[in-house]
Design a protein around this motif. Structure first.
Motif, short mmCIF file in Angstrom:
data_model
loop_
_atom_site.label_atom_id
_atom_site.label_comp_id
_atom_site.label_asym_id
_atom_site.label_seq_id
_atom_site.Cartn_x
_atom_site.Cartn_y
_atom_site.Cartn_z
N ALA A 77 0.83 -1.21 0.00
CA ALA A 77 0.00 0.00 0.00
C ALA A 77 0.86 1.25 0.00
N VAL A 78 1.91 1.26 0.80
CA VAL A 78 2.79 2.44 0.86
C VAL A 78 3.47 2.67 -0.47
N SER A 79 3.94 1.61 -1.11
CA SER A 79 4.64 1.79 -2.39
C SER A 79 3.70 2.27 -3.49
N LEU A 80 2.47 1.75 -3.51
CA LEU A 80 1.51 2.19 -4.54
C LEU A 80 1.11 3.65 -4.34
N ILE A 81 0.87 4.04 -3.09
CA ILE A 81 0.50 5.44 -2.82
C ILE A 81 1.67 6.37 -3.09
N THR A 82 2.89 5.95 -2.73
CA THR A 82 4.07 6.76 -3.00
C THR A 82 4.26 6.95 -4.49
N ASP A 83 4.08 5.89 -5.26
CA ASP A 83 4.20 6.00 -6.72
C ASP A 83 3.14 6.95 -7.29
N MET A 84 1.91 6.85 -6.77
CA MET A 84 0.84 7.73 -7.26
C MET A 84 1.17 9.20 -6.97
N ILE A 85 1.60 9.48 -5.75
CA ILE A 85 1.93 10.87 -5.39
C ILE A 85 3.11 11.37 -6.20
N ILE A 88 1.90 12.23 -9.66
CA ILE A 88 1.12 13.47 -9.66
C ILE A 88 2.04 14.68 -9.53
N GLN A 89 3.06 14.60 -8.68
CA GLN A 89 3.98 15.72 -8.50
C GLN A 89 4.83 15.96 -9.74
N ARG A 90 5.20 14.91 -10.43
CA ARG A 90 6.00 15.05 -11.66
C ARG A 90 5.14 15.55 -12.83
N SER A 91 3.86 15.42 -12.71
CA SER A 91 2.92 15.84 -13.74
C SER A 91 3.20 15.14 -15.07
N ASN A 92 3.56 13.86 -14.98
CA ASN A 92 3.76 13.08 -16.20
C ASN A 92 2.41 12.53 -16.67
N LEU A 93 2.42 11.71 -17.69
CA LEU A 93 1.17 11.23 -18.27
C LEU A 93 0.35 10.43 -17.26
N VAL A 94 1.01 9.56 -16.50
CA VAL A 94 0.29 8.77 -15.50
C VAL A 94 -0.25 9.68 -14.40
N GLY A 95 0.54 10.69 -13.99
CA GLY A 95 0.09 11.63 -12.98
C GLY A 95 -1.12 12.43 -13.43
N LYS A 96 -1.11 12.84 -14.69
CA LYS A 96 -2.27 13.57 -15.23
C LYS A 96 -3.50 12.68 -15.27
N GLN A 97 -3.29 11.40 -15.55
CA GLN A 97 -4.41 10.46 -15.55
C GLN A 97 -4.98 10.30 -14.14
N PHE A 98 -4.11 10.23 -13.13
CA PHE A 98 -4.58 10.15 -11.74
C PHE A 98 -5.39 11.39 -11.38
N VAL A 99 -4.90 12.57 -11.73
CA VAL A 99 -5.61 13.82 -11.43
C VAL A 99 -6.98 13.82 -12.10
N PHE A 100 -7.02 13.38 -13.35
CA PHE A 100 -8.28 13.31 -14.09
C PHE A 100 -9.25 12.34 -13.41
N LEU A 101 -8.77 11.17 -13.01
CA LEU A 101 -9.64 10.19 -12.36
C LEU A 101 -10.13 10.68 -11.01
N ILE A 102 -9.25 11.32 -10.25
CA ILE A 102 -9.65 11.84 -8.94
C ILE A 102 -10.70 12.94 -9.10
N ALA A 103 -10.51 13.82 -10.09
CA ALA A 103 -11.47 14.89 -10.33
C ALA A 103 -12.82 14.32 -10.76
N ASN A 104 -12.80 13.32 -11.62
CA ASN A 104 -14.06 12.72 -12.06
C ASN A 104 -14.75 11.97 -10.93
#
Length: 144
Positions: A77-85, A88-104
């Motif tokens: 759980a810690v590794s998955l959450i750390t990777d997600m954060i 998101i901080q790097r604002s790469n493609l995966v991070g943008k997808q996370f932001v989009f999913l969280i907003a939706n």
């Protein structure tokens, strides 16, 4: 094998081999327990612990008398959450997808405040594939 040898084997060999793939896996709690149970049961007596000692004491912090061993489900759980954060901080493609999913998801819930800081029981409805819904399986279970 001495107590120091047991700790060295755990820290140098086992823990890296366990935590490395956890960034890319989605094991259930029971799968994580079965993966680590054999090594934990074998190494605990060498570390001076009883095999039947409560797991909260074994995996607990050394500050409170535990051994400070890493529990697989917590490490996952810690590794998955750390990777997600990190994404998101790097604002790469995966991070943008996370932001989009969280907003939706927040839009779906209809809440003005971020849903991570809210109590899940405050919402009367949840998506069908949410883990918080009791009695409803996964999406693949519903399609079959």
């Amino acid at each position: 094998m001495t107590r120091l040898d047991a700790y060295l084997i755990y820290q140098i060999n086992y823990k890296p081999a366990l935590t490395y793939p956890l960034h890319h896996t989605l094991f259930t709690d029971s799968q994580c327990n079965s993966i680590q149970s054999s090594i934990i049961n074998a190494i605990l007596p060498k570390m001076g612990f009883n095999r039947h000692m409560p797991r909260a004491a074994i995996f607990g912090p050394t500050l409170y008398g535990g051994s400070g061993l890493a529990e697989a489900k917590v490490e996952q759980a810690v590794s998955l959450i750390t990777d997600m954060i990190t994404d998101i901080q790097r604002s790469n493609l995966v991070g943008k997808q996370f932001v989009f999913l969280i907003a939706n998801y927040q839009r779906y819930l209809g809440t003005l405040l971020p849903f991570f800081s809210r109590n899940p029981n405050d919402f009367s409805y949840k998506p069908a594939n949410s883990f918080a819904v009791e009695g409803v399986g996964t999406v693949s279970d519903q399609l079959n």
